[in-house]
Design a protein around this motif. Structure first.
Motif, PDB file in Angstrom:
ATOM      1  N   LEU A  63      -3.234 -13.791   6.127  1.00  0.00           N
ATOM      2  CA  LEU A  63      -4.158 -12.716   6.500  1.00  0.00           C
ATOM      3  C   LEU A  63      -4.127 -11.614   5.450  1.00  0.00           C
ATOM      4  O   LEU A  63      -3.073 -11.278   4.905  1.00  0.00           O
ATOM      5  CB  LEU A  63      -3.786 -12.141   7.869  1.00  0.00           C
ATOM      6  CG  LEU A  63      -3.827 -13.108   9.063  1.00  0.00           C
ATOM      7  CD1 LEU A  63      -3.513 -12.351  10.349  1.00  0.00           C
ATOM      8  CD2 LEU A  63      -5.186 -13.790   9.164  1.00  0.00           C
ATOM      9  N   ASN A  64      -5.304 -11.051   5.176  1.00  0.00           N
ATOM     10  CA  ASN A  64      -5.421  -9.923   4.254  1.00  0.00           C
ATOM     11  C   ASN A  64      -5.777  -8.665   5.025  1.00  0.00           C
ATOM     12  O   ASN A  64      -6.430  -8.722   6.066  1.00  0.00           O
ATOM     13  CB  ASN A  64      -6.518 -10.184   3.224  1.00  0.00           C
ATOM     14  CG  ASN A  64      -6.224 -11.388   2.359  1.00  0.00           C
ATOM     15  OD1 ASN A  64      -5.065 -11.688   2.089  1.00  0.00           O
ATOM     16  ND2 ASN A  64      -7.267 -12.084   1.926  1.00  0.00           N
ATOM     17  N   TYR A  65      -5.339  -7.522   4.499  1.00  0.00           N
ATOM     18  CA  TYR A  65      -5.802  -6.271   5.098  1.00  0.00           C
ATOM     19  C   TYR A  65      -6.388  -5.375   4.009  1.00  0.00           C
ATOM     20  O   TYR A  65      -5.916  -5.358   2.873  1.00  0.00           O
ATOM     21  CB  TYR A  65      -4.686  -5.570   5.880  1.00  0.00           C
ATOM     22  CG  TYR A  65      -3.720  -4.743   5.068  1.00  0.00           C
ATOM     23  CD1 TYR A  65      -3.983  -3.400   4.775  1.00  0.00           C
ATOM     24  CD2 TYR A  65      -2.510  -5.287   4.623  1.00  0.00           C
ATOM     25  CE1 TYR A  65      -3.077  -2.634   4.053  1.00  0.00           C
ATOM     26  CE2 TYR A  65      -1.608  -4.530   3.910  1.00  0.00           C
ATOM     27  CZ  TYR A  65      -1.899  -3.195   3.619  1.00  0.00           C
ATOM     28  OH  TYR A  65      -1.011  -2.440   2.897  1.00  0.00           O
ATOM     29  N   ALA A  66      -7.448  -4.674   4.372  1.00  0.00           N
ATOM     30  CA  ALA A  66      -8.175  -3.831   3.422  1.00  0.00           C
ATOM     31  C   ALA A  66      -7.757  -2.377   3.551  1.00  0.00           C
ATOM     32  O   ALA A  66      -7.345  -1.922   4.618  1.00  0.00           O
ATOM     33  CB  ALA A  66      -9.683  -3.947   3.676  1.00  0.00           C
ATOM     34  N   SER A  67      -7.874  -1.639   2.447  1.00  0.00           N
ATOM     35  CA  SER A  67      -7.678  -0.189   2.481  1.00  0.00           C
ATOM     36  C   SER A  67      -8.567   0.443   1.428  1.00  0.00           C
ATOM     37  O   SER A  67      -9.104  -0.242   0.548  1.00  0.00           O
ATOM     38  CB  SER A  67      -6.217   0.186   2.217  1.00  0.00           C
ATOM     39  OG  SER A  67      -5.946   0.223   0.823  1.00  0.00           O
ATOM     40  N   GLY A  68      -8.688   1.752   1.496  1.00  0.00           N
ATOM     41  CA  GLY A  68      -9.476   2.492   0.512  1.00  0.00           C
ATOM     42  C   GLY A  68      -8.721   2.782  -0.755  1.00  0.00           C
ATOM     43  O   GLY A  68      -9.205   3.541  -1.602  1.00  0.00           O
ATOM     44  N   GLY A  69      -7.527   2.207  -0.931  1.00  0.00           N
ATOM     45  CA  GLY A  69      -6.765   2.405  -2.158  1.00  0.00           C
ATOM     46  C   GLY A  69      -5.267   2.463  -1.907  1.00  0.00           C
ATOM     47  O   GLY A  69      -4.819   2.840  -0.825  1.00  0.00           O
ATOM     48  N   THR A  70      -4.500   2.109  -2.906  1.00  0.00           N
ATOM     49  CA  THR A  70      -3.041   2.146  -2.805  1.00  0.00           C
ATOM     50  C   THR A  70      -2.545   3.574  -2.646  1.00  0.00           C
ATOM     51  O   THR A  70      -2.958   4.472  -3.383  1.00  0.00           O
ATOM     52  CB  THR A  70      -2.399   1.517  -4.063  1.00  0.00           C
ATOM     53  OG1 THR A  70      -2.843   0.163  -4.175  1.00  0.00           O
ATOM     54  CG2 THR A  70      -0.886   1.545  -3.980  1.00  0.00           C
ATOM     55  N   GLY A  71      -1.665   3.778  -1.668  1.00  0.00           N
ATOM     56  CA  GLY A  71      -1.088   5.097  -1.442  1.00  0.00           C
ATOM     57  C   GLY A  71      -1.903   5.986  -0.531  1.00  0.00           C
ATOM     58  O   GLY A  71      -1.481   7.095  -0.224  1.00  0.00           O
ATOM     59  N   THR A  72      -3.066   5.517  -0.078  1.00  0.00           N
ATOM     60  CA  THR A  72      -3.863   6.314   0.854  1.00  0.00           C
ATOM     61  C   THR A  72      -3.209   6.302   2.236  1.00  0.00           C
ATOM     62  O   THR A  72      -2.398   5.414   2.551  1.00  0.00           O
ATOM     63  CB  THR A  72      -5.295   5.767   0.960  1.00  0.00           C
ATOM     64  OG1 THR A  72      -5.236   4.389   1.364  1.00  0.00           O
ATOM     65  CG2 THR A  72      -6.020   5.870  -0.376  1.00  0.00           C
ATOM     66  N   GLY A  73      -3.572   7.277   3.064  1.00  0.00           N
ATOM     67  CA  GLY A  73      -2.988   7.374   4.396  1.00  0.00           C
ATOM     68  C   GLY A  73      -3.131   6.108   5.220  1.00  0.00           C
ATOM     69  O   GLY A  73      -2.143   5.598   5.768  1.00  0.00           O
ATOM     70  N   PRO A 131      -6.693  -3.622  -1.952  1.00  0.00           N
ATOM     71  CA  PRO A 131      -7.166  -2.241  -2.096  1.00  0.00           C
ATOM     72  C   PRO A 131      -8.585  -2.177  -2.661  1.00  0.00           C
ATOM     73  O   PRO A 131      -8.951  -2.967  -3.529  1.00  0.00           O
ATOM     74  CB  PRO A 131      -6.167  -1.629  -3.076  1.00  0.00           C
ATOM     75  CG  PRO A 131      -5.714  -2.783  -3.912  1.00  0.00           C
ATOM     76  CD  PRO A 131      -5.774  -4.008  -3.036  1.00  0.00           C
ATOM     77  N   TYR A 132      -9.366  -1.238  -2.166  1.00  0.00           N
ATOM     78  CA  TYR A 132     -10.713  -0.991  -2.672  1.00  0.00           C
ATOM     79  C   TYR A 132     -10.806   0.452  -3.159  1.00  0.00           C
ATOM     80  O   TYR A 132      -9.908   1.260  -2.915  1.00  0.00           O
ATOM     81  CB  TYR A 132     -11.752  -1.255  -1.573  1.00  0.00           C
ATOM     82  CG  TYR A 132     -11.848  -2.714  -1.176  1.00  0.00           C
ATOM     83  CD1 TYR A 132     -12.725  -3.569  -1.821  1.00  0.00           C
ATOM     84  CD2 TYR A 132     -11.044  -3.240  -0.158  1.00  0.00           C
ATOM     85  CE1 TYR A 132     -12.817  -4.911  -1.470  1.00  0.00           C
ATOM     86  CE2 TYR A 132     -11.123  -4.575   0.204  1.00  0.00           C
ATOM     87  CZ  TYR A 132     -12.012  -5.408  -0.456  1.00  0.00           C
ATOM     88  OH  TYR A 132     -12.089  -6.733  -0.109  1.00  0.00           O
ATOM     89  N   LYS A 133     -11.890   0.744  -3.837  1.00  0.00           N
ATOM     90  CA  LYS A 133     -12.081   2.102  -4.350  1.00  0.00           C
ATOM     91  C   LYS A 133     -12.808   2.947  -3.313  1.00  0.00           C
ATOM     92  O   LYS A 133     -13.981   3.312  -3.479  1.00  0.00           O
ATOM     93  CB  LYS A 133     -12.838   2.073  -5.673  1.00  0.00           C
ATOM     94  CG  LYS A 133     -12.047   1.421  -6.801  1.00  0.00           C
ATOM     95  CD  LYS A 133     -12.802   1.456  -8.114  1.00  0.00           C
ATOM     96  CE  LYS A 133     -11.974   0.850  -9.232  1.00  0.00           C
ATOM     97  NZ  LYS A 133     -12.693   0.878 -10.538  1.00  0.00           N
ATOM     98  N   GLY A 134     -12.120   3.214  -2.216  1.00  0.00           N
ATOM     99  CA  GLY A 134     -12.694   4.036  -1.164  1.00  0.00           C
ATOM    100  C   GLY A 134     -12.844   3.281   0.142  1.00  0.00           C
ATOM    101  O   GLY A 134     -12.870   2.038   0.177  1.00  0.00           O
ATOM    102  N   THR A 135     -12.959   4.045   1.226  1.00  0.00           N
ATOM    103  CA  THR A 135     -13.081   3.454   2.557  1.00  0.00           C
ATOM    104  C   THR A 135     -14.391   2.696   2.719  1.00  0.00           C
ATOM    105  O   THR A 135     -14.428   1.634   3.355  1.00  0.00           O
ATOM    106  CB  THR A 135     -12.987   4.556   3.627  1.00  0.00           C
ATOM    107  OG1 THR A 135     -11.708   5.189   3.521  1.00  0.00           O
ATOM    108  CG2 THR A 135     -13.144   3.990   5.025  1.00  0.00           C
TER     109      THR A 135
END
Length: 329
Positions: A159-169, A189-193
């Motif tokens: 399973l993968n999980y997405a985020s708006g970037g490494t170190g974001t809340g 990680p992506y470049k933003g939510t």
């Protein structure tokens, strides 16, 4: 005799100058503010921090009778703007609006910060907090956090999980969930939510932890499924969704939204005046209505309460960063 006389004259001049400076400083504090106040936002225009800052600036301008100017100082995960605020004169004319998560995660994520988060900044209040929302793509055969944990353990690293970037809340929040539950997932990680949500809706990623303000519309439309929310109690916007604590996942009870801080040596009476104006702004009908519509909870706590939460959050995220080995890009 002349030398002695000169020394006496010099001493009197020094004492007089010190007295004049003290009187001038006291006068400035009593009549604060006498010029525009800068509100630094360490992130780009258009995001949640910037929108809240401009809303607060407008209302505080009315109360302070001086213009509150929003100043976006972006870069290095918010540390550039934070450093500018920390090194500004402690006279009440510079404030910083920042996410509690950003401030407290950066304290450990960046090993050589040019400022000390606890020593160089004084919290005024946490303005408002929107819960994090643990979400999955509807195709994933889970409807509760416990089912997700069981599935992730049965299929480690699948399973993968997405985020708006490494170190974001939200990314750090997801890592804390993983640490507590023993799940094994791959971070994408992506470049933003926005991009992260888009890819998750498209089914490219199965799991995501997002701020509820961003996730609520796509959950309500059925494009994503919510499993849990952070906070000490359920959100009034999604009362059927349990809290992470109800699912046995701790560490998400405190309200951690956006806060305003000032340079550490700012006089207490000025901090008190700013706090008063912030509370008035938060309680105004239009600001209150807007925040509640977005699923945010108005906090407006005391400087002491806000400072205690900052200390707790720094300790929490320092442990997560240490145990996961996450580093800033």
């Amino acid at each position: 005799m002349k030398v002695v006389l000169h020394r006496h004259v010099l001493a009197r001049c020094v004492l007089g100058a010190c007295f004049a400076a003290a009187v001038s400083g006291a006068y400035a504090q009593q009549n604060y503010p006498t010029r525009p106040v800068r509100l630094i936002v360490p992130l780009a225009p258009g995001g949640p921090s910037d929108i809240l800052a401009r809303t607060m600036a407008q209302k505080m301008t009315e109360g302070l009778k001086q213009t509150v100017v929003v100043d976006n100082r972006t870069g290095a995960g918010g540390t550039i703007g934070t450093d500018i605020a920390a090194k500004s004169p402690a006279d009440g004319y510079t404030m910083l609006l920042i996410g509690v998560a950003t401030l407290t995660i950066n304290a450990s994520l960046y090993p050589k910060l040019p400022y000390d988060t606890l020593k160089d900044l004084t919290p005024v209040t946490i303005l408002a907090a929107a819960p994090y929302m643990l979400t999955v793509h509807p195709s994933l055969p889970v409807k509760t956090a416990k089912q997700l944990i069981a599935l992730a353990k049965a299929r480690p690293k699948e399973l993968n999980y997405a985020s708006g970037g490494t170190g974001t809340g939200p990314q750090m929040a997801m890592e804390l969930v993983i640490l507590q539950t023993g799940m094994s997932m791959t971070h994408i990680p992506y470049k933003g939510t926005g991009p992260a949500l888009t890819e998750m809706i498209a089914g490219q990623v199965q799991v995501g932890m997002f701020n509820m303000i961003a996730a609520l519309p796509v959950v309500q439309s059925g494009r994503l499924r919510a499993l849990s929310v952070s906070g000490a109690r359920r959100s009034s916007k999604v009362p059927d969704i349990p809290t992470l604590a109800e699912d046995g996942i701790r560490g998400f009870e405190d309200p951690v939204g956006h806060m305003i801080v000032v340079p550490a040596a700012t006089p207490k009476n000025i901090v008190a005046r700013l706090h008063q104006e912030m509370i008035k702004a938060l309680q105004s009908a239009d600001v209150k209505s807007r925040l509640e519509q977005e699923g945010a909870e108005i906090i407006g706590n005391t400087p002491e309460q806000a400072a205690a939460i900052v200390r707790t959050e720094i300790e929490k995220w320092a442990k997560v960063i240490r145990e996961t080995g996450i580093r800033a890009n």
